[in-house]
Design a protein around this motif. Structure first.
Motif, PDB file in Angstrom:
ATOM      1  N   ALA A 263      -3.930   0.845  -2.493  1.00  0.00           N
ATOM      2  CA  ALA A 263      -3.061  -0.144  -3.059  1.00  0.00           C
ATOM      3  C   ALA A 263      -2.289   0.277  -3.894  1.00  0.00           C
ATOM      4  O   ALA A 263      -2.651   1.067  -4.756  1.00  0.00           O
TER       5      ALA A 263
ATOM      6  N   LEU B  99       0.846  -1.185  -0.066  1.00  0.00           N
ATOM      7  CA  LEU B  99       0.183  -0.019  -0.049  1.00  0.00           C
ATOM      8  C   LEU B  99       0.967   1.196  -0.026  1.00  0.00           C
ATOM      9  O   LEU B  99       2.229   1.423   0.319  1.00  0.00           O
TER      10      LEU B  99
ATOM     11  N   ARG C  26      -4.291   4.485   3.593  1.00  0.00           N
ATOM     12  CA  ARG C  26      -3.252   4.087   2.507  1.00  0.00           C
ATOM     13  C   ARG C  26      -4.295   3.172   1.291  1.00  0.00           C
ATOM     14  O   ARG C  26      -5.231   2.634   1.623  1.00  0.00           O
TER      15      ARG C  26
END
Length: 440
Positions: free
Chosen positions: A256, A138, A254
């Motif tokens: 990906a 992430l 966060r």
């Protein structure tokens, strides 16, 4: 064109564990990283953060015990603390590269992008493989408001040369609260701006206690508010107020790290949270797997899961899909002062699932274990099912993390609460309180 048996994208816990396993089996392996080799946790996450917290934890402990046989104040030397962190993290890339060399793993640095399900391009070099593992993790979420380009993310905060005089943390998750506590104990004026519920995945009765402890530390919390703009040192909020900030930390979560991979060309289905995988960690493209934080597997984004998933994915890629992912209860910890910890289900989740259970919030601040260290916010809640199995365990306090570890062990090995209650531990220690926590 360079050809491999397997190519791994990402050098964190998931990627490395898989690459090591492939290399040990004699496969031709390449691994790709767009940052520094070694992953987020060790350099820009868990380990680095915990080194900085060593100073704040010690200072907090001393200040709690003033008048308990201690006198005199302790101050934090931020630059010295940061240098201690840097001594640890700066060695990791070289150590990681050396391990690759020892195992015969080819390392590439750059932004990889798929050309097909068997080819990708990195640093203008075309690579081909029969199988791929995506473990890119992430990255910090970005905000789009005027002035947001001046916000720091967690990576940048961990490189601050000086503790800010006035810090605002935007967000209600781990990073916001941990860095807010760290900075406040180091001497900063700190404000947390919450758009919605704080630490929503945790037991909310204990989160309420953490909010109380946070404010008692001198941190100002602004609820149900969003950031509108940041100009000079003025942070404008949607509630019509302004906050003065020399540094603003964007800790809104966060996302990906997959934007530049061109996954569509590889036939990999993905969503905002990451890459969709089956129980074997296999993506929609049969020869491409995903593991760790980037995989939508049902596991939380925690380092222990990432390493386990990397090894499991590697096994399935080597042997065919023979092993499925087991969602074991592993503790989640917020390293604030005091710590907030949980393992297993929350009471709200059990109620949603109509699961019968027993358990209630217990104020343990008067127990000898906590009185001796002057821990006024110590609380616990253990949830036990009708079959005597522990369904969830939730703690706040100086000893919260270790208590969660004990209960995680019991839950992973399905030790009944009655058996755990009969287990003898050294007294007086946090573990010796377990029997009392399990009483009806």
């Amino acid at each position: 064109m360079r050809t491999y048996d397997c190519i791994v994208l990402g050098t964190g816990a998931a990627g490395n564990q898989a690459a090591y396993k492939f290399a040990e089996k004699g496969l031709r392996v390449a691994i790709i990283e767009n940052f520094t080799p070694g992953g987020t946790c060790s350099q820009r996450g868990c380990d680095a953060k915990k080194i900085l917290l060593t100073g704040s934890e010690a200072k907090d402990a001393v200040e709690r015990l003033l008048g308990y046989g201690l006198k005199g104040l302790v101050s934090i030397d931020w630059r010295q603390l940061m240098e201690r962190k840097n001594e640890y993290t700066r060695a990791i890339p070289e150590q990681t590269r050396n391990r690759y060399d020892d195992l015969g793993i080819d390392y590439y640095h750059g932004e990889p992008r798929f050309l097909s399900n068997k080819k990708l391009l990195v640093d203008e070099i075309e690579l081909e493989a029969e199988q791929f593992l995506i473990a890119t993790g992430l990255r910090p979420r970005e905000l789009s408001v005027p002035g947001s380009e001046r916000f720091l993310n967690s990576n940048e905060f961990l490189e601050l040369r000086d503790v800010p005089r006035r810090l605002v943390c935007i967000g209600g998750g781990y990073i916001s609260f941990e860095f807010a506590h760290l900075a406040r104990i180091a001497g900063a004026e700190v404000t947390i701006v919450l758009r919605s519920t704080a630490l929503k995945q945790f037991e909310q009765e204990l989160v309420a206690v953490l909010l109380e402890a946070t404010e008692a530390l001198g941190i100002h919390i602004i609820h149900e508010t969003e950031v509108v703009s940041y100009e000079d040192t003025t942070l404008a909020l949607s509630n019509g107020t302004n906050v003065q900030a020399d540094v603003v930390l964007n800790a809104t979560g966060r996302v990906a790290s997959i934007d530049s991979l061109d996954l569509n060309k590889a036939g990999v289905i993905f969503e905002d949270k990451g890459i969709r995988v089956n129980d074997y960690l296999q993506s929609s493209a049969p020869n491409i797997y995903a593991a760790g934080d980037v995989a939508v597997s049902g596991n939380p984004a925690l380092t222990p899961f990432a390493g386990t998933e990397g090894r499991l994915a590697a096994c399935n890629m080597l042997e065919g899909n023979t092993r499925t992912l087991e969602l074991l209860p592993v503790p989640s910890i917020v390293f604030t002062a005091p710590n907030l910890a949980q393992v297993g289900q929350t009471e709200a989740r059990l109620k949603e699932s109509n699961v019968r259970y027993r358990g209630k919030l217990i104020d343990t601040s008067s127990w000898q274990t906590n009185v001796r260290i002057k821990d006024p916010f110590a609380r616990a809640k253990v949830l036990i099912g009708e079959d005597d199995q522990i369904l969830g365990a939730h703690f706040i306090g100086v000893h919260a993390a270790e208590l969660a570890n004990y209960f995680s062990f019991a839950m992973q090995h399905r030790i009944p609460s009655s058996a755990l209650q009969k287990t003898s531990f050294a007294y007086p220690t946090p573990a010796s309180d377990i029997a009392s926590l399990l009483e009806d």
